[in-house]
Motif scaffolding. Structure first.
Motif, PDB file in Angstrom:
ATOM      1  N   HIS A 177      62.409  86.867  24.513  1.00 31.75           N
ATOM      2  CA  HIS A 177      63.720  87.264  23.999  1.00 31.75           C
ATOM      3  C   HIS A 177      64.768  87.156  25.092  1.00 31.75           C
ATOM      4  N   HIS A 179      68.835  88.827  26.333  1.00 39.36           N
ATOM      5  CA  HIS A 179      69.851  89.866  26.158  1.00 39.36           C
ATOM      6  C   HIS A 179      71.204  89.266  26.550  1.00 39.36           C
ATOM      7  N   GLN A 183      69.423  92.764  31.212  1.00 40.96           N
ATOM      8  CA  GLN A 183      68.738  94.042  30.985  1.00 40.96           C
ATOM      9  C   GLN A 183      68.134  94.526  32.301  1.00 40.96           C
ATOM     10  N   HIS A 218      62.687  86.043  28.465  1.00 37.30           N
ATOM     11  CA  HIS A 218      61.652  86.804  29.161  1.00 37.30           C
ATOM     12  C   HIS A 218      60.877  87.646  28.146  1.00 37.30           C
ATOM     13  N   HIS A 220      58.176  91.407  28.201  1.00 36.85           N
ATOM     14  CA  HIS A 220      57.610  92.477  29.031  1.00 36.85           C
ATOM     15  C   HIS A 220      56.672  93.325  28.184  1.00 36.85           C
TER      16      HIS A 220
HETATM   17 MN    MN Z   1      64.000  92.538  27.598  1.00 35.16          MN
END
Ligand code: MN
Length: 258
Positions: A177, A179, A183, A218, A220
């Protein structure tokens, strides 16, 4: 009334579209939805019994969570597992109880809560994921995560710089995704991974600070053997989505990270 299931579409829609369609439309759409013949609660108990008997624990955990949503109480789930221990096997009951404790909590009440001065943070020695210095918050599972995730907001929803403490269950990661304004992640508990496109995955430990720049793809999440919690600070302009979700990272590569 059963909630529309999209697990097949979400997890296998591109890899195995026919299986995904059969799972969502036939198994859940037609069989599970016949509530005039057998209630969702009863179907959940039968399904949990079947999965426990076969030792299919990853699926059992998902179905225990669904059973809880369909009204199966903790007392009933404990009775179900105790009953099946005699038919399915003692070790399977032990494994099932571990899952039930995760799904239902270990507190004194049916919902896992405690009436007396309970610590704000879940027990670090317990089976609930460690959310660090903040409460675990509410479940926030959805199509953009491979497993269970919890969210504890640290700001109001309209803050210019919204921040939350996000806790990932072991092995749970999110999709690739971006941002719009980047972020900031500050790891508060556990072990995890973060990967920016074109870079090696980065191991995350409590105290680590990661800034993902604006528009950079990225993902996570938690390591396979530990939960992971991080504060996520995700600014967004008014009316703008703070995140754009894409495909999941390759599950084999994620699993290989450990
Ligand atoms: Mn993120």
């Amino acid at each position: 009334m059963a909630i529309k299931q999209t697990a097949g579409h979400d997890q296998l829609g591109r890899f195995a579209p026919q299986f995904a369609q059969l799972n969502d439309d036939v198994l859940f759409g037609q069989v599970w939805s016949r509530e005039d013949e057998l209630s969702a609660r009863d179907r959940s108990m039968i399904t949990c019994a079947g999965l426990m008997s076969m030792g299919l624990f990853p699926q059992l955990k998902s179905h225990m969570a669904m059973a809880k949503g369909n009204g199966v109480t903790r007392t009933e789930m404990v009775a179900l597992i105790t009953h099946l221990a005699f038919y399915a096997g003692w070790p399977k009951a032990w494994s099932a109880f571990d899952l039930a404790k995760e799904v239902y909590g270990e507190g004194d009440n049916e919902d896992g809560s405690r009436d007396t001065a309970a610590p704000a943070t879940p027990s670090k020695a317990g089976t609930e994921p460690d959310s660090g210095p903040y409460p675990l918050g509410d479940p926030a599972d959805g199509p953009n995560f491979t497993g269970h995730v919890w969210l504890h907001p640290l700001t109001g929803p309209d803050a210019e710089c919204p921040a939350s403490n996000v806790t990932f269950a072991p092995g749970c990661v999110n999709r690739w995704h971006t941002h719009p304004h980047g972020q900031l992640l500050i790891v508060t508990a556990g072990l995890g991974w973060e990967q920016e496109e074109g870079r090696q995955p980065r191991r995350l430990e409590p105290g680590d600070v990661v800034f993902c720049p604006a528009g950079v793809r990225h993902w996570h999440g938690a390591s396979g053997r530990s939960s992971m919690a991080h504060i996520a600070v995700t600014p967004a302009s008014k009316g703008q989505s703070p995140v754009e979700w894409m495909e999941f990272p390759d599950p084999d590569q994620v699993a290989a990270l450990g």
